[in-house]
Write a protein that holds these residues in place. Structure first.
Motif, PDB file in Angstrom:
ATOM      1  N   GLU A  43       0.825  -1.195   0.000  1.00 49.10           N
ATOM      2  CA  GLU A  43       0.000   0.000   0.000  1.00 49.10           C
ATOM      3  C   GLU A  43       0.870   1.260   0.000  1.00 49.10           C
ATOM      4  O   GLU A  43       0.619   2.193  -0.768  1.00 49.10           O
ATOM      5  N   LEU A  63       0.669   3.747  -3.295  1.00 46.66           N
ATOM      6  CA  LEU A  63       0.156   5.113  -3.209  1.00 46.66           C
ATOM      7  C   LEU A  63       1.166   6.149  -3.702  1.00 46.66           C
ATOM      8  O   LEU A  63       0.798   7.287  -3.989  1.00 46.66           O
ATOM      9  N   GLU A  72      -6.164   6.101  -6.877  1.00 45.10           N
ATOM     10  CA  GLU A  72      -6.840   7.168  -6.131  1.00 45.10           C
ATOM     11  C   GLU A  72      -8.179   6.694  -5.578  1.00 45.10           C
ATOM     12  O   GLU A  72      -8.558   7.056  -4.459  1.00 45.10           O
ATOM     13  N   LYS A 118      -7.342   4.638  -2.596  1.00 45.65           N
ATOM     14  CA  LYS A 118      -6.947   5.529  -1.488  1.00 45.65           C
ATOM     15  C   LYS A 118      -8.182   6.157  -0.842  1.00 45.65           C
ATOM     16  O   LYS A 118      -8.291   6.148   0.385  1.00 45.65           O
TER      17      LYS A 118
END
Length: 120
Positions: free
Chosen positions: A28, A32, A112, A115
């Protein structure tokens, strides 16, 4: 969206990335960071200047980033573009650039969405 769903949409292999990074938190963390990577912007600028040597270098870097994170769709597009630019621009380079651009935009959108849905 779970990280598993994210990777499915990216056309990637989460298990392969887990084999390298060992923890979902690491996956992760680095996933990101992908939308902030400058490789695609450098590629776009090089194409605008018709600087094929720099375009090759940027495409090659983008291919490496997408391979390390196993971003399947983006990796395949960046790989094809890199090979088309290896010895300078080819007849297919513009088409492959557009495919890479679309794959980049899709990857960034999916990341995105992940996220946002994860509350990160």
């Amino acid at each position: 969206m779970t990280i598993e769903q994210c990777y499915k949409e990216l056309g990637g292999d989460l298990d392969a990335v887990m084999g390298r990074l060992l923890k979902k938190e690491r996956v992760e963390k680095f996933l990101l960071r992908v939308p902030k990577d400058p490789s695609f912007q450098q590629l776009e600028e090089a194409f605008g200047r018709q600087d094929w040597q720099q375009a090759f270098a940027a495409a090659h870097t983008l291919k490496g980033v997408s391979a390390n994170m196993d971003l399947g769709n983006l990796n395949r597009a960046a790989h094809e573009l890199t090979e088309s630019l290896r010895n300078g621009v080819s007849a297919d380079s513009q088409k492959l650039y557009e495919q890479t651009k679309d794959a980049w935009k899709d990857a960034c959108r999916i990341i995105e969405e992940y996220k946002a849905s994860s509350g990160l």
